[in-house]
Structures are given as C-alpha cells and as structure tokens.
Design an enzyme around this catalytic site. Structure first.
Site, PDB file in Angstrom:
ATOM      1  N   ASN A 152       0.801  -1.238   0.000  1.00  0.00           N
ATOM      2  CA  ASN A 152       0.000   0.000   0.000  1.00  0.00           C
ATOM      3  C   ASN A 152       0.824   1.274   0.000  1.00  0.00           C
ATOM      4  OD1 ASN A 152       0.811  -0.437   2.651  1.00  0.00           O
ATOM      5  ND2 ASN A 152      -1.080   0.370   3.522  1.00  0.00           N
ATOM      6  N   GLU A 251       4.811  -3.955  12.272  1.00  0.00           N
ATOM      7  CA  GLU A 251       3.803  -2.922  12.024  1.00  0.00           C
ATOM      8  C   GLU A 251       2.630  -3.629  11.354  1.00  0.00           C
ATOM      9  OE1 GLU A 251       5.762   0.560  13.480  1.00  0.00           O
ATOM     10  OE2 GLU A 251       3.727   0.038  12.926  1.00  0.00           O
ATOM     11  N   CYS A 285      -3.141   1.522   6.708  1.00  0.00           N
ATOM     12  CA  CYS A 285      -3.258   0.830   7.996  1.00  0.00           C
ATOM     13  C   CYS A 285      -3.867   1.723   9.062  1.00  0.00           C
ATOM     14  CB  CYS A 285      -1.887   0.369   8.455  1.00  0.00           C
ATOM     15  SG  CYS A 285      -0.715   1.720   8.619  1.00  0.00           S
ATOM     16  N   GLU A 459       8.460   2.962  14.449  1.00  0.00           N
ATOM     17  CA  GLU A 459       9.273   3.373  13.306  1.00  0.00           C
ATOM     18  C   GLU A 459       9.264   4.888  13.215  1.00  0.00           C
ATOM     19  OE1 GLU A 459       7.549   0.797  10.084  1.00  0.00           O
ATOM     20  OE2 GLU A 459       9.536  -0.087  10.158  1.00  0.00           O
TER      21      GLU A 459
HETATM   22  N1  LIG Z   1       1.145  -0.914  10.759  1.00  0.00           N
HETATM   23  C1  LIG Z   1       1.605  -0.450   9.610  1.00  0.00           C
HETATM   24  O1  LIG Z   1       2.498   0.431   9.554  1.00  0.00           O
HETATM   25  C2  LIG Z   1       1.048  -1.009   8.321  1.00  0.00           C
HETATM   26  C3  LIG Z   1       1.385  -0.355   7.134  1.00  0.00           C
HETATM   27  C4  LIG Z   1       0.865  -0.874   5.935  1.00  0.00           C
HETATM   28  C5  LIG Z   1       0.033  -1.989   5.927  1.00  0.00           C
HETATM   29  N2  LIG Z   1      -0.265  -2.598   7.119  1.00  0.00           N
HETATM   30  C6  LIG Z   1      -1.168  -3.742   7.152  1.00  0.00           C
HETATM   31  O2  LIG Z   1      -0.872  -4.660   6.071  1.00  0.00           O
HETATM   32  C7  LIG Z   1      -2.085  -5.254   5.605  1.00  0.00           C
HETATM   33  C8  LIG Z   1      -2.189  -5.037   4.114  1.00  0.00           C
HETATM   34  O3  LIG Z   1      -0.961  -5.338   3.509  1.00  0.00           O
HETATM   35  P1  LIG Z   1      -0.762  -6.731   2.796  1.00  0.00           P
HETATM   36  O4  LIG Z   1      -2.046  -7.221   2.233  1.00  0.00           O
HETATM   37  O5  LIG Z   1       0.396  -6.597   1.878  1.00  0.00           O
HETATM   38  O6  LIG Z   1      -0.335  -7.679   4.039  1.00  0.00           O
HETATM   39  P2  LIG Z   1       0.250  -9.154   3.935  1.00  0.00           P
HETATM   40  O7  LIG Z   1       0.550  -9.559   5.321  1.00  0.00           O
HETATM   41  O8  LIG Z   1      -0.585 -10.029   3.097  1.00  0.00           O
HETATM   42  O9  LIG Z   1       1.641  -8.968   3.134  1.00  0.00           O
HETATM   43  C9  LIG Z   1       2.658  -8.161   3.666  1.00  0.00           C
HETATM   44  C10 LIG Z   1       3.999  -8.710   3.176  1.00  0.00           C
HETATM   45  O10 LIG Z   1       4.172 -10.012   3.730  1.00  0.00           O
HETATM   46  C11 LIG Z   1       4.475 -10.936   2.711  1.00  0.00           C
HETATM   47  N3  LIG Z   1       3.986 -12.251   3.094  1.00  0.00           N
HETATM   48  C12 LIG Z   1       2.719 -12.714   3.013  1.00  0.00           C
HETATM   49  N4  LIG Z   1       2.652 -13.979   3.469  1.00  0.00           N
HETATM   50  C13 LIG Z   1       3.915 -14.330   3.845  1.00  0.00           C
HETATM   51  C14 LIG Z   1       4.515 -15.514   4.394  1.00  0.00           C
HETATM   52  N5  LIG Z   1       3.800 -16.596   4.649  1.00  0.00           N
HETATM   53  N6  LIG Z   1       5.858 -15.508   4.650  1.00  0.00           N
HETATM   54  C15 LIG Z   1       6.591 -14.406   4.396  1.00  0.00           C
HETATM   55  N7  LIG Z   1       6.091 -13.250   3.884  1.00  0.00           N
HETATM   56  C16 LIG Z   1       4.761 -13.220   3.610  1.00  0.00           C
HETATM   57  C17 LIG Z   1       3.801 -10.380   1.477  1.00  0.00           C
HETATM   58  O11 LIG Z   1       4.390 -10.897   0.304  1.00  0.00           O
HETATM   59  C18 LIG Z   1       4.069  -8.889   1.659  1.00  0.00           C
HETATM   60  O12 LIG Z   1       5.356  -8.564   1.198  1.00  0.00           O
HETATM   61  C19 LIG Z   1      -3.205  -4.563   6.334  1.00  0.00           C
HETATM   62  O13 LIG Z   1      -3.603  -5.366   7.431  1.00  0.00           O
HETATM   63  C20 LIG Z   1      -2.575  -3.283   6.852  1.00  0.00           C
HETATM   64  O14 LIG Z   1      -3.204  -2.806   8.018  1.00  0.00           O
HETATM   65  C21 LIG Z   1       0.216  -2.119   8.322  1.00  0.00           C
HETATM   66  O1  LIG Z   2      -0.526   1.976   5.792  1.00  0.00           O
HETATM   67  C1  LIG Z   2      -0.006   2.657   6.694  1.00  0.00           C
HETATM   68  C2  LIG Z   2       1.317   3.277   6.441  1.00  0.00           C
HETATM   69  O2  LIG Z   2       2.028   3.349   7.622  1.00  0.00           O
HETATM   70  C3  LIG Z   2       1.170   4.532   5.653  1.00  0.00           C
HETATM   71  S1  LIG Z   2       1.320   6.005   6.546  1.00  0.00           S
HETATM   72  O3  LIG Z   2       2.590   5.904   7.317  1.00  0.00           O
HETATM   73  O4  LIG Z   2       0.158   6.166   7.431  1.00  0.00           O
HETATM   74  O5  LIG Z   2       1.358   7.102   5.555  1.00  0.00           O
END
Ligand SMILES: NC(=O)c1ccc[n+]([C@@H]2O[C@H](COP(=O)([O-])OP(=O)(O)OC[C@H]3O[C@@H](n4cnc5c(N)ncnc54)[C@H](O)[C@@H]3O)[C@@H](O)[C@H]2O)c1
Ligand SMILES: O=C[C@H](O)CS(=O)(=O)O
Length: 481
Positions: A152, A251, A285, A459
């Site tokens: 994202n 995160e 997120c 972070e």
């Molecule tokens: N807290 C934050 O800063 C933050 C920021 C952005 C997104 N997010 C969260 O991420 C989610 C959306 O992102 P997403 O769909 O890419 O998440 P996801 O967990 O599906 O994927 C995240 C990363 O993990 C990898 N991955 C997936 N399965 C794996 C496995 N079994 N082993 C190793 N790596 C693996 C994916 O290829 C990707 O690179 C939402 O829940 C969002 O809230 C959190």
């Molecule tokens: O998806 C959440 C990321 O942390 C983006 S942001 O840091 O809120 O811009």
C-alpha cells in the site's frame, strides 16, 4: 516509463532468478502489464543474505557521518526523480498521482531523518559502582536485517526500514510485496547511485514470499526482522523468528475508530474523516475503519459527509483530479463488497456509493453507510477500502468503550472543541497514535506504531533507531582508585 528495473538486486548484482521464472506486475487501474520481474526463490534469498553478512563487516566500520552522507544523497536522488517515482508508484499501486508524489517525499523524509539520527547514536558513561572501575555503554548495529513490506505504500514502508538500518550500520535484505516490486527496485537503483555499497541493500522479488522469507527466518545470520503487513502474517513470522531469537519490529493491522462528539466542528470533522478514511482509497493501515458519531450531531454530520464523499472523483491515479483509485487486486475488492453486503443485510443504509463504480474493474464507489451495529463484519475486521460505516453513540463513556472494543490498537481519531475532553479521551483510547481534530498524523519525526495486536516497536522518531541498535556495556576494571 523511466526507472523501471526488470531484475532483482542480489548482493550488488542486478540478476534474473536462476530458475528463469518471472512474474508480471499489473496496473490495477487497467489490468495491463507494466513489466515482469524475477520470481526469485531460496537460491536468491541465500545469495542476498550471504552478501549482506559479508557487507555488514565493512559497513559497520564506516562512520556515522559517512553513512549519513549516503542516506542524504539517496533522499536527494529520490526528490530529483520524484515525478518518475510517483508515476511508477501510481502505475503499480493505483493511488492518485498527487498522493504518490506525497509518498515519495514522505519516503525520502525517513532517509533524511535517519541520516541525522544516526549521528546521535550516543552510548554513555555510567557512574561506576566501584572506585577502581569505569563503565561505558556502546551502541552497536544489530546486524543483518530482513525486511518484508506491503503493497500500500511501496516506497515509504521500505525507507522506514532502510533509513534506520543503514544509519545504525546494519545491512538489509528486502522482500517487497508481489503487487508492487517496481518501486522497490527503482529505489534500490537510486541507492546504488547514492553510493550504497554492494551487498548492503538487496531487493529480492518473488511471487512466493514464504520460499524467500523462510530462508531468512531460518538463518541465524539474520538478527532482526522488520515486517509491515497484516496481523496474521505478522504472527506467523513472529513464530518463525523464535527459533533464532531475532529482534522484531512488527507494524501490523488496525481497526481505527474515528469519534465525532456533539461539540465538534462539522466541517473540520468531515475534512478529517475524508483525509483519514479515503487516503489511498481506504487502503491505509491507519485509516479510520469505524466512524463513531454522537447522537446530537449524527444526522448533520452524516449528510455533510455523504455529500463530500459523493464528490470524490474516482479515476485512474494519473488522471487529473483523481481522488480515489482502484483497489489493489480482486481479493481486496471482494472484501469491500463483502463488508457492504453484510452491513446492509443486517440493517445498514447506504447514503452514497455501496456498489462497484461504473468504471468497472477494481474501482469501487466511495461509500457512506449509516445504522451500523457491532455485529457487522466491518465492526471487527479491517475493511481496507473506501467505506465509511457510521455507528451512533451517546456520551463519552460509550464512545470510549466502542472505540476500544477491538484486538488492534494502531491509531485512533476524535473531533471535539473541549480541551479537557481532548486530554481525557486521548488518555483513554487504546492506540499507539491518536489524532485530535486531524485525520492524517503520519510523519517521520514521531514514533509510528501500535499496541495490542497492531504490532511491536516504533518506526521513525529517535525511537526508530533504537530498533536497529544493541547496547554493549563495558567495564574497565583494575584501575587505580
Ligand atoms: N502498521 C503499519 O504500519 C502497516 C502499514 C501498511 C500496511 N499494514 C497492514 O498490512 C495489511 C495489508 O498489507 P498486505 O495485504 O500486503 O499484508 P500481507 O501480510 O498479506 O503482506 C505483507 C507482506 O508479507 C508478505 N507475506 C505474506 N505472506 C507471507 C509468508 N507466509 N511468509 C513471508 N512473507 C509473507 C507479502 O508478500 C508482503 O510482502 C493490512 O492489514 C494493513 O493494516 C500495516
Ligand atoms: O498503511 C499505513 C502506512 O504506515 C502509511 S502512513 O505511514 O500512514 O502514511
């Protein structure tokens, strides 16, 4: 399009996968292929890790000032290529170009921030407990870091790790999301131009994340995992990290409440809701996921919000005035449609949107639902899409109880003009980050992260550097008193 890289960066070499396999990166707005990249596997993961372990021995010996110079140059090159990086980011991720340009600057900000922070990684001298001894504490780099990042924010979620890692003297192997590898590869190319030595940063693209990341998680050479993504994946990797006791920065997911109290300024509240809920088409997120509105202001706020949401332009990100792009992929669209169908089946009313957009494909009409209740899927699951579900409440205590009724605790927002209430509610909310009369709070200067099942660590800020440092305590004994 410039800056499109079609090979992975493995230990300083731009290379194809040894298998020869590649996978296509698609534009979510059109479904067309932008480019194909290597579908790497365990062999490439191992090669990148070996190079990172070797490079660590020399990179850790550089001075903080030398590392700072490289990071600053990298940030400068990002900004010099802001338009190109933004166009590439919009092409593979879908967000409006204006937001993509903002992400490039935000991402570069982490490199600049940690270029400075790295020069302040002071240890200390501890007042000794013995007259014949002196105690010092030294800060040392954790070592080789494995970074796994989401689609994202395909640039910012990587520089939020590269910045502190390299500033601390660590080396890093990165597995970007399969939907958005091109931004990561372009970033790596600019890093090379900025003077990042071979092996210090590797980017291993793959459509099989477990095959690549599994090699890193099993290796004692990797001393830290920095992961951004869903809570479920975070838990899985946390378990894998236990075998070699790796340091963790997680995160994870959120389910942010956004509370509108009766005394809120409606215009401020609507503006803040749009900014929080619909940034990146709701795929953030820290997006508001549940909108809690006090009884006395509910109808006026709902009408004003629906009017503003209906005016959001839905279009491919590169189109002038685009405010909402496509969802990243079909599963993401399916989840949005499931949440809306579940809510309306249980009694919610659609004020605007509530269906796929006329553009078709992965476009969904930005939506406002009223009459939401806690039994609906949207109440307990992260929608990760352009749907604002309004829940009604009466009184501060009910608002706090509703807001905290979730396993996650990443961010929370509320709108009020009562200063005493602002302090009370900010203290009562179970979240790592709170926005008051503001819908966008993310910045590199403040500690970003969550509590409960939203993750571990922070972070950005000064705290962000500590995640990549170890303290070594040295006692000099036998000194004449
Ligand atoms: N807290 C934050 O800063 C933050 C920021 C952005 C997104 N997010 C969260 O991420 C989610 C959306 O992102 P997403 O769909 O890419 O998440 P996801 O967990 O599906 O994927 C995240 C990363 O993990 C990898 N991955 C997936 N399965 C794996 C496995 N079994 N082993 C190793 N790596 C693996 C994916 O290829 C990707 O690179 C939402 O829940 C969002 O809230 C959190
Ligand atoms: O998806 C959440 C990321 O942390 C983006 S942001 O840091 O809120 O811009």
């Amino acid at each position: 399009m410039q800056l499109v890289e079609r090979q992975a960066l493995i230990g300083g070499n731009w290379a194809d996968a040894t298998s020869g396999k590649r996978f296509a990166v698609l534009n979510p707005a059109s479904g067309s292929e932008i480019a194909a990249v290597p579908d790497c596997g365990p062999a490439e993961a191992q090669a990148a890790l070996k190079a990172a372990a070797t490079a660590f021995q020399s990179w850790r010996q550089t001075t903080a000032a030398q590392r700072s110079t490289v990071l600053r140059k990298w940030a400068e090159l990002m900004l010099a290529n802001q338009d190109e990086l933004a166009r590439l980011l919009t092409a593979e991720q879908g967000k409006p170009l204006s937001e993509a340009k903002g992400e490039v600057a935000y991402a570069a900000g982490f490199l600049t921030w940690f270029a400075d922070e790295g020069r302040r990684a002071h240890g200390g001298v501890v007042p000794s407990h013995r007259a014949d001894a002196r105690i010092v504490v030294m800060k040392e780099p954790v070592g080789v870091v494995a970074a796994v990042t989401p689609w994202n924010f395909p640039l910012a979620m990587i520089t939020r790790k590269i910045g502190p890692a390299l500033a601390a003297g660590c080396t890093i192997v990165i597995k970007p999301a399969e939907d958005t590898p091109l931004s990561a590869l372009a970033l790596a190319r600019l890093g090379e131009a900025a003077g990042v030595p071979a092996g210090v940063v590797s980017v291993v693209t793959t459509r099989s994340p477990a095959d690549v990341v599994g090699v890193w998680m099993a290796s004692p050479l990797v001393r830290k995992l920095s992961f951004t993504g869903s809570t479920n994946t975070g838990k899985l990797l946390m378990r894998q990290a236990a075998d070699t006791v790796k340091r963790l920065s997680l995160e994870l997911g959120g389910n942010a409440p956004l509370i509108v109290f009766d005394d809120a300024d409606i215009e401020v509240a609507v503006r803040g809701t749009i900014a929080s809920k619909f940034r990146n088409t709701g795929q953030t997120c820290v997006c508001a996921n549940r909108i809690l509105v006090e009884d006395g202001i509910y109808d006026r706020y709902a009408a004003a919000l629906a009017e503003a949401v209906a005016a959001l332009k839905v279009a491919p990100g590169e189109e002038d005035g685009a405010a909402q792009g496509p969802l990243i992929n079909q599963p993401a669209l399916d989840k949005v449609e499931r949440h809306v169908a579940d809510a309306t089946a249980k009694g919610a009313t659609v004020l605007t949107g509530g269906k796929a957009h006329a553009r078709g494909g992965l476009f969904y009409a930005p939506t406002v639902l009223t009459g939401m209740t806690s039994d609906m899927a949207l109440a307990s699951e992260e929608t990760f899409g352009p749907v604002a579900g309004l829940f009604r409440f009466e009184g501060e205590a009910e608002a706090i109880a509703l807001a905290n009724a979730t396993e996650t605790g990443l961010s929370a927002y509320f709108f009020t003009r009562d200063l005493a209430r602002a302090w009370r509610v900010a203290a009562a909310l179970e979240a790592g980050m709170v926005g008051i009369n503001e819908g966008v709070i993310s910045t590199e200067v403040a500690p970003f992260g969550g509590i409960k099942q939203s993750g571990l660590g922070r972070e950005g800020a000064s705290e962000g550097l500590d995640e990549y440092l170890e303290s070594k305590y040295v006692l000099f004994g036998g000194l004449s008193a």
